[in-house]
Design an enzyme around this catalytic site. Structure first.
Site, PDB file in Angstrom:
ATOM      1  N   TYR A   1       0.812  -1.210   0.000  1.00 55.01           N
ATOM      2  CA  TYR A   1       0.000   0.000   0.000  1.00 55.01           C
ATOM      3  C   TYR A   1       0.849   1.266   0.000  1.00 55.01           C
ATOM      4  CZ  TYR A   1      -3.972  -3.025   1.196  1.00 55.01           C
ATOM      5  OH  TYR A   1      -4.929  -3.998   1.198  1.00 55.01           O
TER       6      TYR A   1
ATOM      7  N   LYS B   1       4.213 -15.249   3.390  1.00 59.34           N
ATOM      8  CA  LYS B   1       4.294 -16.044   2.164  1.00 59.34           C
ATOM      9  C   LYS B   1       5.780 -16.297   1.891  1.00 59.34           C
ATOM     10  CE  LYS B   1       2.062 -18.052  -1.268  1.00 59.34           C
ATOM     11  NZ  LYS B   1       1.387 -19.348  -1.007  1.00 59.34           N
TER      12      LYS B   1
ATOM     13  N   ASP C   1      -2.319 -18.273   2.296  1.00 63.68           N
ATOM     14  CA  ASP C   1      -3.393 -19.028   1.652  1.00 63.68           C
ATOM     15  C   ASP C   1      -3.913 -20.129   2.573  1.00 63.68           C
ATOM     16  OD1 ASP C   1      -0.846 -20.079   1.368  1.00 63.68           O
ATOM     17  OD2 ASP C   1      -1.151 -20.837  -0.668  1.00 63.68           O
TER      18      ASP C   1
ATOM     19  N   ASP D   1      -5.256  -7.072   5.843  1.00 66.09           N
ATOM     20  CA  ASP D   1      -6.467  -6.456   5.310  1.00 66.09           C
ATOM     21  C   ASP D   1      -7.452  -7.531   4.864  1.00 66.09           C
ATOM     22  OD1 ASP D   1      -8.310  -4.692   4.297  1.00 66.09           O
ATOM     23  OD2 ASP D   1      -7.015  -3.882   2.729  1.00 66.09           O
TER      24      ASP D   1
ATOM     25  N   ASP E   1     -10.937  -9.043   7.113  1.00 61.84           N
ATOM     26  CA  ASP E   1     -12.273  -8.995   6.517  1.00 61.84           C
ATOM     27  C   ASP E   1     -12.917 -10.380   6.517  1.00 61.84           C
ATOM     28  OD1 ASP E   1     -12.405  -6.318   6.100  1.00 61.84           O
ATOM     29  OD2 ASP E   1     -12.394  -6.391   3.916  1.00 61.84           O
TER      30      ASP E   1
END
Length: 365
Positions: free
Chosen positions: A145, A195, A227, A251, A255
């Site tokens: 970001y 990751k 994942d 993020d 959610d």
């Protein structure tokens, strides 16, 4: 003489002003019960600021936030402003600059599913019987970001868009310490997300967090690829206590956690900065959900996330943990009493409007 706290109130757009009004009710009751005073200055932000001032984050709003002990934020954005250039839209032109300006590096986002509300979750009730309580600690000022270079340009007959994902060891240590401390005060387990099998910054992330675990022998640390974490959260959300993740992964996963918990209208968040105040740590406190333009102005939005965000503000920024506890207990009590806004309603409970839910919670303070 009562303590006085200065709060910058940024209601924003959509349902923001409606749910913020209910938080005001609750804070007024806190003032009366605990002998404190909240000096609240309401400021424009987001689409409302664009309409009035031509910019999503006016200088006077930043100035007021700088003078405050904390920021109580609503939500910004909506279809009305989606035709603006991306950098001028409310989300990108207001919330991200606020995070950067105040160095709000640590996002605490609890996913709390009450035992009485497991029916609202899309996950089978057998999996989440009795409810669950998971805290996501998300790094908020690094990663994709904010990384540079960031650009879109033509290359011959094609177009390329580039975002850069990078982390310094010091940034990882800073957010990991917040997560370890949180885990130490909760269930004692921490799951770090990365990751590392693909990304260089993931390798550094895992190596850094693993090294820090020696400082926290009372915390059990484990690692998951992002994942796999997404799958495990659905398979067994009750198996998690504190989750640590970088900006993008946090993020997305927070959610997902919110949806598993049943409703975004129930979940608060705190974004804490590097600046310490006389009472706690400066931060921005907001609901996890958005502006919900489809129900804005109808008086049916769930104000609990905004009210619980105010409780987090009292706990982390203003040094009023007892008052925060009372608010959270009031919310639990109202839920036990069977009051429900439409997003969490089920047969046999009482459907109430935004103002009724806020009033009921305030009456319990």
């Amino acid at each position: 003489m009562s303590k006085t706290f200065r709060i910058a109130v940024l209601p924003g757009d959509g349902i923001g002003p409606e749910v913020m009004a209910e938080a005001h009710k609750v804070l007024s009751r806190v003032e009366a019960r605990f002998g404190v005073a909240f000096e609240k200055q309401e400021c424009l932000v987001g689409g409302a600021a664009i309409d009035a001032k031509g910019h999503a984050l006016p200088p006077e709003t930043i100035q007021e936030c700088e003078q405050a002990d904390a920021i109580l934020f609503g939500s910004v954005g909506g279809p009305k402003w989606e035709s603006l250039p991306p950098d001028a839209q409310p989300e990108r032109a207001a919330l991200l600059p606020l995070r950067k300006h105040f160095q709000l590096f640590a996002n605490l986002r609890p996913a709390l599913c009450f035992a009485e509300l497991t029916h609202a979750s899309p996950v089978r009730e057998a999996i989440i019987e009795g409810g669950f309580d998971v805290l996501c600690v998300r790094e908020l000022t690094g990663g994709l970001y904010f990384g540079q270079p960031k650009f879109t340009r033509e290359e011959g007959d094609d177009i390329i868009a580039v975002d850069t994902m990078g982390y310094k060891k010091s940034e990882i240590e800073r957010i990991a310490r917040v997560a370890f401390e949180a885990a130490k005060g909760r269930g004692g387990t921490l799951t770090s997300i990365d990751k590392a099998n693909v990304l260089e910054n993931g390798v550094l992330w895992r190596k850094t967090v693993t090294a820090m675990a020696a400082e926290y022998p009372e915390v059990q640390l484990s690692h998951l690829y992002v994942d796999n974490a997404a799958m495990q959260l659905i398979r067994n959300p009750k198996g998690f206590d504190v989750i640590l993740a970088e900006n993008l992964f946090g993020d997305i996963l927070s959610d997902e956690m919110a949806m598993i918990a049943g409703s975004l209208g129930m979940l608060p968040s705190a974004s804490l900065g590097v600046r310490e105040t006389a009472h706690g740590r400066f931060g921005l406190f907001e609901p996890s959900g958005g502006t919900a333009p489809d129900i804005a102005g109808k008086g049916i939005a769930n104000p609990i996330a905004q009210i619980m965000s105010a409780a987090m503000m009292l706990r982390y920024a203003l040094g009023l943990p007892e008052a925060a506890d009372v608010i959270e207990q009031a919310v639990r009590s109202v839920i036990r009493d069977g009051l429900r806004t439409g997003d969490i309603y089920s047969e046999g409970t009482k459907k109430v409007r935004t103002s009724e839910m806020g009033g009921a919670i305030a009456s319990k303070i």
